[in-house]
Design a protein around this motif. Structure first.
Motif, short mmCIF file in Angstrom:
data_model
loop_
_atom_site.label_atom_id
_atom_site.label_comp_id
_atom_site.label_asym_id
_atom_site.label_seq_id
_atom_site.Cartn_x
_atom_site.Cartn_y
_atom_site.Cartn_z
N PHE A 122 0.75 -1.27 0.17
CA PHE A 122 0.05 -0.23 -0.08
C PHE A 122 0.89 1.33 0.22
CE2 PHE A 122 -2.57 -3.48 1.64
CZ PHE A 122 -3.80 -3.37 0.89
N THR A 123 0.42 2.43 -0.69
CA THR A 123 1.19 3.74 -0.89
C THR A 123 0.82 4.22 0.67
OG1 THR A 123 -0.84 4.62 -1.38
CG2 THR A 123 0.50 3.85 -3.07
N PRO A 124 1.71 5.41 0.96
CA PRO A 124 1.35 6.03 2.16
C PRO A 124 0.06 6.81 2.23
CG PRO A 124 3.82 6.61 1.22
CD PRO A 124 2.89 5.83 0.10
N ALA A 125 -0.48 7.18 0.93
CA ALA A 125 -1.88 7.62 0.88
C ALA A 125 -2.84 6.89 1.40
CB ALA A 125 -2.14 8.65 -0.37
N GLN A 126 -2.74 5.49 1.06
CA GLN A 126 -3.57 4.78 1.32
C GLN A 126 -3.52 4.33 2.73
OE1 GLN A 126 -2.22 1.85 -1.53
NE2 GLN A 126 -3.79 2.63 -3.01
N ILE A 127 -2.32 4.33 3.36
CA ILE A 127 -2.12 4.08 4.79
C ILE A 127 -2.65 4.86 5.53
CG2 ILE A 127 -0.26 3.65 6.74
CD1 ILE A 127 -0.71 1.31 4.79
N ALA A 128 -2.39 6.20 5.13
CA ALA A 128 -2.89 7.60 5.91
C ALA A 128 -4.47 7.46 6.06
CB ALA A 128 -2.57 8.83 5.07
N ARG A 129 -5.29 6.89 4.95
CA ARG A 129 -6.53 6.82 5.19
C ARG A 129 -7.09 5.76 6.40
NH1 ARG A 129 -7.64 5.48 -0.97
NH2 ARG A 129 -5.96 6.89 -1.16
N LEU A 130 -6.28 4.73 6.00
CA LEU A 130 -6.49 3.76 7.00
C LEU A 130 -6.17 4.05 8.54
CD1 LEU A 130 -6.65 0.37 7.54
CD2 LEU A 130 -4.15 0.25 7.74
N PHE A 131 -5.14 4.86 8.76
CA PHE A 131 -4.68 5.46 10.12
C PHE A 131 -5.89 6.45 10.55
CE2 PHE A 131 0.23 4.24 10.14
CZ PHE A 131 -0.13 3.12 10.15
N ALA A 132 -6.42 7.16 9.68
CA ALA A 132 -7.49 8.10 10.04
C ALA A 132 -8.45 7.27 10.59
CB ALA A 132 -7.97 9.04 8.86
N THR A 133 -8.95 6.27 9.88
CA THR A 133 -9.84 5.32 10.57
C THR A 133 -9.76 4.96 11.99
OG1 THR A 133 -10.76 4.82 8.33
CG2 THR A 133 -11.69 3.61 10.05
N ALA A 134 -8.46 4.64 12.10
CA ALA A 134 -8.13 3.68 13.43
C ALA A 134 -8.09 4.93 14.47
CB ALA A 134 -6.64 3.24 13.30
N ARG A 135 -7.72 6.05 13.93
CA ARG A 135 -7.90 7.16 15.02
C ARG A 135 -9.28 7.47 15.56
NH1 ARG A 135 -5.57 12.34 16.21
NH2 ARG A 135 -3.56 11.86 15.31
N ARG A 136 -9.95 7.51 14.54
CA ARG A 136 -11.45 7.73 14.71
C ARG A 136 -12.02 6.39 15.82
NH1 ARG A 136 -15.64 6.01 12.20
NH2 ARG A 136 -14.71 5.59 10.33
N LEU A 137 -11.66 5.32 15.50
CA LEU A 137 -12.01 4.11 16.24
C LEU A 137 -11.25 4.18 17.92
CD1 LEU A 137 -12.31 1.43 13.42
CD2 LEU A 137 -14.47 2.75 14.88
N GLY A 138 -10.19 4.90 17.93
CA GLY A 138 -9.57 4.93 19.15
C GLY A 138 -8.47 4.02 19.32
N LEU A 139 -7.91 3.25 18.24
CA LEU A 139 -6.96 2.42 18.22
C LEU A 139 -5.48 2.93 17.66
CD1 LEU A 139 -8.96 -0.66 16.25
CD2 LEU A 139 -8.06 -0.53 18.68
N PRO A 140 -4.46 2.41 18.63
CA PRO A 140 -3.08 3.01 18.14
C PRO A 140 -2.79 2.30 16.78
CG PRO A 140 -3.29 1.55 20.10
CD PRO A 140 -4.74 1.83 19.83
N VAL A 141 -1.54 2.92 16.30
CA VAL A 141 -1.17 2.53 14.97
C VAL A 141 0.14 2.14 15.00
CG1 VAL A 141 -2.98 3.54 13.68
CG2 VAL A 141 -0.77 4.68 13.99
N LYS A 142 0.51 1.29 14.24
CA LYS A 142 1.99 0.82 13.72
C LYS A 142 2.06 0.46 12.24
CE LYS A 142 1.57 -2.59 16.77
NZ LYS A 142 1.91 -3.95 17.49
N LEU A 143 3.27 0.40 12.10
CA LEU A 143 3.44 0.23 10.29
C LEU A 143 4.80 -0.61 10.02
CD1 LEU A 143 2.12 0.85 7.48
CD2 LEU A 143 3.69 2.89 7.43
N HIS A 144 4.41 -1.49 8.89
CA HIS A 144 5.64 -1.90 8.37
C HIS A 144 6.25 -0.99 7.16
CE1 HIS A 144 3.70 -5.97 9.77
NE2 HIS A 144 4.81 -6.60 9.23
N ALA A 145 7.42 -0.66 7.54
CA ALA A 145 7.79 0.49 6.49
C ALA A 145 9.16 0.38 6.03
CB ALA A 145 7.87 1.91 7.29
N GLU A 146 9.47 0.88 5.05
CA GLU A 146 11.01 0.72 4.69
C GLU A 146 11.68 -0.48 4.76
OE1 GLU A 146 9.43 3.80 4.41
OE2 GLU A 146 10.28 4.81 6.01
#
Ligand code: DI6
Ligand code: FE
Length: 406
Positions: A221-245
């Motif tokens: 997934f692209t950073p833009a797609q991940i950003a959308r996912l993380f926005a949903t996570a934030r709305r649901l009150g869930l912390p995030v982490k990422l497989h990156a680089e």
């Protein structure tokens, strides 16, 4: 009022920072009450005679006591295996090429979708048991081999059940954004929309995930797609982490850090900007030498840069059927030192103090009064021995939530 147990004659590697290497306390004592550490320190400072302090007094034999080990990044619930792909890579195929041809993660998705919850638990237990043999008392387990609502939920339920079957605390992460499922081939944005509209809200409503994870990469997934996912996570009150680089620099680590991620994981291609953003946000760098080793990567994560910027470093097994079929956290300690040039003390902090932080858990990872009584007594004289030997498990006794693990 007496403690349940008092251990004497310990060399306690408390892993508390700022003092002696490994936070070592010689001739230490450990008091346990219920699931908590009631007291820890030099024996001479005990507030009374041992027999008066605890119902049970035990001898640690002068051996090393550490916090219970924490494996903060695994994908250990899945069906099938990928030994055939291992052969293909030995014949010259790359991990990325196999993934693009419909193998890789998607091959495990096919095998995982076929298993019901009981079968998933049965397939995963040997892997969990192998980790426990190495003194693991907390393990994170991701979904991500379903890529459809029902199977993702089943993976998370199986992970939770594993935690009920064994003396270990299981933390779960929803990794629906691990790969684009075959049903959405060529339409990743539509899959991300489904993740945000349906899958993640369902997982959150059922309380099945402690965090939300994603794979930011050319083959995912692209950073833009991940950003959308993380926005949903934030709305649901869930912390995030990422497989990156992991395979290339997509700027995922900086994105994760800007979203307040607990951790960014892999990081072989982490840039100076990515590392600086992580340092600023307090995002933990989770390094996964098992995947680096298995995929015979050439570029190691920038450990010196992480050190210089003060980014906390954790180490994990990444236990998964493709890039890291590794079920031994002690082996990972050795790989962290041998492949990434961590010191044995940094490696041990990576599977204790910093791994706890990568999971957002403030109640473990070091040995201190008031924290969860998760500890391991090792038949070694010095903690560096844990990272030094390969294939030798010197574990003596594991204590998980105050209880002795049989
Ligand atoms: N990176 C990895 O190394 C694992 N997942 C990920 O995003 C590999 C998972 C697999 O190959 O099955
Ligand atoms: Fe992973």
């Amino acid at each position: 009022m007496a403690w349940d147990a008092l251990w004497l004659n310990l060399s306690a590697a408390t892993m508390l920072p700022g003092g002696a290497p490994y936070g070592l306390v010689a001739d230490a004592a450990l008091g346990i009450e219920g699931d908590r550490i009631a007291w820890i320190g030099p024996r001479r400072d005990l507030p009374g005679p041992p027999q008066a302090l605890a119902h049970r007094v035990q001898d640690g034999g002068g051996f090393v006591l550490t916090p219970g080990l924490i494996d903060c990044h695994t994908h250990l619930v899945y069906g099938g295996n990928r030994a055939r792909e291992f052969e293909m890579r030995l014949e010259g195929a790359s991990y990325e090429a196999i993934a693009r041809a419909g193998g890789g993660i998607l091959s495990t998705v096919r095998a995982t979708r076929e298993l019901d919850e009981d079968a998933l638990v049965a397939a995963s237990l040997p892997r969990l048991d192998a980790l426990l043999r190495d003194g693991v008392t907390t393990v994170e387990i991701k979904s991500g081999y379903g890529l459809e609502t029902a199977t993702e939920l089943r993976q998370l339920r199986a992970a939770r059940r594993l935690g009920a079957l064994r003396p270990v605390d299981v933390r779960t992460s929803f990794l629906g954004a691990h790969a684009v499922p075959p049903e959405f081939a060529g339409r990743p944005d539509e899959y991300v929309a489904l993740l945000c509209a349906e899958m993640l809200p369902r997982v959150a409503a059922e309380g099945l995930a402690d965090a939300v994870d994603g794979f930011c990469e050319r083959i995912a997934f692209t950073p833009a797609q991940i950003a959308r996912l993380f926005a949903t996570a934030r709305r649901l009150g869930l912390p995030v982490k990422l497989h990156a680089e992991q395979l290339s620099d997509q700027g995922g680590a900086a994105l994760a850090a800007e979203c307040g991620a607990l951790s960014a994981d892999h990081l072989e291609y982490l840039s100076e900007h990515g590392a600086a953003t992580m340092a600023h946000a307090g995002t933990v760098a989770v390094l996964l030498p098992g995947a680096f080793y298995v995929l015979r990567e050439r570029q190691a994560p920038p450990v010196d840069r992480l050190r210089r910027l003060g980014v906390p470093i954790a180490l994990a097994s990444d236990c998964n059927p493709g890039s890291s079929p590794v079920c031994s956290l002690l082996t990972i300690l050795n790989m962290g030192c041998t492949l990434f040039r961590l010191t044995p003390e940094e490696a041990l902090a990576g599977v204790t103090r910093n791994a706890a932080r990568a999971l957002g858990l403030a109640d473990r990872g070091v040995l201190a009064a008031g924290l969860r009584a998760d500890a391991v007594l090792w038949r070694v004289a010095h903690p560096a021995e844990l990272a030094y030997a390969i294939g030798l498990c010197p574990r003596g006794v594991t204590i998980c939530a105050g209880g002795i693990v049989p």
